[in-house]
Design an enzyme around this catalytic site. Structure first.
Site, PDB file in Angstrom:
ATOM      1  N   LYS A   1       8.671  -4.981  14.129  1.00 29.13           N
ATOM      2  CA  LYS A   1       9.141  -4.221  12.965  1.00 29.13           C
ATOM      3  C   LYS A   1      10.059  -3.075  13.389  1.00 29.13           C
ATOM      4  CE  LYS A   1       5.193  -4.851   9.813  1.00 29.13           C
ATOM      5  NZ  LYS A   1       4.137  -4.127   9.062  1.00 29.13           N
TER       6      LYS A   1
ATOM      7  N   HIS B   1      -3.333 -39.023   8.693  1.00 33.14           N
ATOM      8  CA  HIS B   1      -2.131 -39.827   8.924  1.00 33.14           C
ATOM      9  C   HIS B   1      -1.055 -39.031   9.646  1.00 33.14           C
ATOM     10  CE1 HIS B   1      -3.439 -43.322   6.516  1.00 33.14           C
ATOM     11  NE2 HIS B   1      -4.162 -42.408   5.892  1.00 33.14           N
TER      12      HIS B   1
ATOM     13  N   GLU C   1       9.887  -6.066   3.841  1.00 34.09           N
ATOM     14  CA  GLU C   1      10.092  -7.348   3.162  1.00 34.09           C
ATOM     15  C   GLU C   1       9.718  -7.248   1.682  1.00 34.09           C
ATOM     16  OE1 GLU C   1       8.734  -8.310   7.444  1.00 34.09           O
ATOM     17  OE2 GLU C   1       8.259  -6.851   5.869  1.00 34.09           O
TER      18      GLU C   1
ATOM     19  N   LYS D   1       0.825  -1.201   0.000  1.00 32.79           N
ATOM     20  CA  LYS D   1       0.000   0.000   0.000  1.00 32.79           C
ATOM     21  C   LYS D   1       0.865   1.259   0.000  1.00 32.79           C
ATOM     22  CE  LYS D   1      -3.777   0.036   2.418  1.00 32.79           C
ATOM     23  NZ  LYS D   1      -4.758   0.098   3.546  1.00 32.79           N
TER      24      LYS D   1
ATOM     25  N   GLU E   1      -4.727 -12.833  13.543  1.00 30.17           N
ATOM     26  CA  GLU E   1      -4.361 -11.415  13.489  1.00 30.17           C
ATOM     27  C   GLU E   1      -5.567 -10.552  13.802  1.00 30.17           C
ATOM     28  OE1 GLU E   1      -1.119  -9.685  10.823  1.00 30.17           O
ATOM     29  OE2 GLU E   1      -2.931  -8.960   9.819  1.00 30.17           O
TER      30      GLU E   1
ATOM     31  N   GLY F   1      -5.427  -5.581   5.223  1.00 31.47           N
ATOM     32  CA  GLY F   1      -4.613  -6.484   4.408  1.00 31.47           C
ATOM     33  C   GLY F   1      -5.171  -7.891   4.321  1.00 31.47           C
ATOM     34  N   ARG F   2      -5.594  -8.451   5.450  1.00 32.47           N
ATOM     35  CA  ARG F   2      -6.081  -9.829   5.455  1.00 32.47           C
ATOM     36  C   ARG F   2      -7.487  -9.946   4.878  1.00 32.47           C
ATOM     37  NH1 ARG F   2      -5.351  -7.572  10.186  1.00 32.47           N
ATOM     38  NH2 ARG F   2      -6.997  -7.354  11.748  1.00 32.47           N
TER      39      ARG F   2
END
Length: 551
Positions: A512, A392, A219, A213, A361, A275-276
């Site tokens: 951060k 399994h 990152e 944004k 979050e 964001g999510r």
């Protein structure tokens, strides 16, 4: 809205909560096996249906009285007002003074959703139309790379919601994707992620989507600059190549232009999109490139169908509300600390990972909207894998472990890839797991099979393990959209009852900030003066020595 929040009684002081606490002491020893035996219609009665999904919630540790009290709790918690406030564009993200309007991203053109006096729906569709035009040009070959070659590879660079949503959607809808194109996703700042993503790609046929944004996310921009260097190396340093091999999903036109991307190829979104919750905004550009604009719009239709169901359906028949209340019941009264999401659909293999961000979050908070500590546990831990693989590995813990782990089983009645008896076997396994978790296997049943006495305790299944089953016809873009929206609103329901802010994420900020300082300390030529705790100081010094080969 801020004033209305303060009028809601603290959670543990609400009449319905106190009634649930008393009720829990009466029902905590009830057995699902008994509940089903005493009520032959339970499996048909405790169901609901909407937006293409059939929900069977009969295998939860509830009675009719439990459900009545949970619905009362939703009413006392002001859930209806909170839903109306979100759809009405009110700024329910109070710590950032923002509206929460992912529902506007999939609203039809004729809808009106007003924020600060403006109907935002036309702006949403302007971006969607721009995305569709761009995707049509790339998919048809009209958009060409710097040397005139057709784009065949797309690499999405993002992190968090700018990665988890797109990669999950790509995998979920891969059946509908253009198989002539290759899609890769880079998120981790670990250089291996980028190196492996581009190792076998041709720069002349590769398009990067840089999603940030602000166009400053550490990152994402570290990976984007590495991608820029990789492209330039493929074109002998010709900076003009950047504009033909990069597009941006951002709101920072100045930074985008400085990077070398033509701002005509910048796709924007808004601060009322978390964001999510952004996979159906411009963040979904890679999804649209993969499946095409028509399928993308069908996905948005599915989102909107579930949105409207959540907004208007009575709580007793409302899928997201029912699932949210049941999750809260097991979390806050039975002490269940986890939820297993178990899709019996290989295309949904990344769905549990996506839900980890969406749920934890959003609701991983210990402070309520009024600034006081929440008097109970909030978000459980979400995990999962596709069936039958999970059977399994970790299902052993769910069946015979010491903790209650509520499960969500998800399946489709028709396979997109029918192959012999595969799908019948797959669904038989899912139905069997739900039954085994609910009714178990008693000591008497084990003994009746002639099991040696010493082995009997090991083969007893206590049962009484709760689960939901979600069943739809087939995994289409539309049903996929409805499924994601179902869990979005499930999260909203729980957050509203806990009276927490589900739409900020301050918990990611401290790490951060500290990382920014430590980056300089790791890179410094001179020995830095360190002022961290002794453990962090020691680790920094050891890393610096290892990096220099002086240890």
């Amino acid at each position: 809205m801020k004033n209305s929040k303060t009028q809601i009684a603290p959670l543990t002081e609400r009449h319905a909560w106190q009634a649930l606490a008393i009720h829990f002491e009466r029902v905590r020893q009830l057995q699902l096996r008994t509940l089903f035996a005493d009520d032959p219609q339970r499996g048909e009665r405790m169901t609901a249906e909407a937006a293409g999904f059939y929900l069977d919630y009969s295998k939860n540790l509830i009675t009719d009285e439990t459900l009545k009290l949970l619905l009362q709790l939703a009413e006392e918690s002001g859930l209806r007002a909170r839903i109306d406030a979100m759809f009405g564009g009110e700024k329910i993200n109070i710590t950032e003074d923002r509206a929460v309007l992912h529902v506007a991203l999939r609203a039809p053109k004729e809808a009106s959703i007003v924020v600060d006096g403006e109907n935002v729906v036309p702006r949403v569709h302007t971006v969607l139309d721009k995305m569709a035009d761009f995707c049509d040009r790339v998919r048809s070959g009209q958009w060409r790379g710097h040397t005139g070659k057709r784009i065949l590879n797309v690499v999405n660079i993002g992190i968090g919601g700018s990665d988890l949503g797109p990669v999950m959607a790509y995998e979920a809808l891969k059946y509908y994707s253009d198989r002539a194109m290759t899609f890769r996703f880079v998120s981790n700042v670990d250089g291996t992620d980028f190196a492996e993503a581009v190792r076998d790609l041709d720069p002349a046929r590769t398009l990067f989507i840089a999603s940030s944004k602000t166009f400053t996310t550490l990152e994402t921009m570290t990976n984007a600059h590495s991608a820029r260097d990789w492209v330039l190396a493929g074109f002998d340093g010709d900076v003009k190549s950047v504009a033909r091999h990069f597009v941006a999903v951002s709101t920072n036109a100045e930074a985008v232009a400085k990077f070398g991307i033509d701002t005509a190829n910048m796709f924007g979104f808004w601060d009322w999109v978390g964001g999510r919750y952004s996979m159906d905004s411009a963040i979904g550009l890679s999804t649209m490139l993969a499946i095409g604009p028509a399928n993308f719009r069908a996905m948005l239709t599915g989102f909107n169908r579930m949105d409207e169901h959540f907004r208007s359906a009575p709580f007793a028949r409302n899928l997201p509300v029912l699932m949210g209340l049941l999750a809260l019941w097991h979390n806050n009264f039975f002490g269940a600390q986890t939820v297993a999401v178990l899709p019996y659909e290989q295309y949904l293999k990344r769905f549990p990972a996506y839900l980890q961000q969406l749920t934890m979050e959003s609701n991983g908070k210990h402070v309520s909207l009024d600034g006081n500590r929440v008097p109970c546990d909030t978000s459980p831990i979400y995990f999962g894998e596709p069936g039958t693989n999970g059977q399994h590995s970790f299902y052993q813990l769910i069946h015979q472990g010491t903790r209650i782990i509520p499960c969500d089983f998800i399946a489709f009645s028709k396979s997109l890839n029918p192959l012999g008896e595969h799908h019948d076997i797959l669904l038989a396994n899912m139905f069997a797991q739900g039954e085994a978790l609910a009714v178990g296997k008693t000591r008497e049943e084990v003994e009746a099979q002639g099991t040696p006495d010493w082995l009997v305790p090991h083969r007893v299944f206590e049962g009484n393990r709760p689960s939901n089953t979600l069943l739809a016809d087939s995994l289409t873009p539309e049903t996929f959209g409805s499924l994601v929206a179902l869990y979005e609103h499930n999260v909203f329901t729980q957050g509203a009852i806990w009276n927490i802010g589900s739409f900020d994420q301050w918990g990611v900020e401290l790490g951060k900030q500290l990382a920014q300082a430590i980056i300089g300390e790791l890179a410094s030529e001179e020995e830095p003066a360190l002022a961290h705790d002794s453990s962090t100081n020691n680790l920094i010094r050891r890393y610096r020595k290892l990096k220099k080969g002086s240890l």
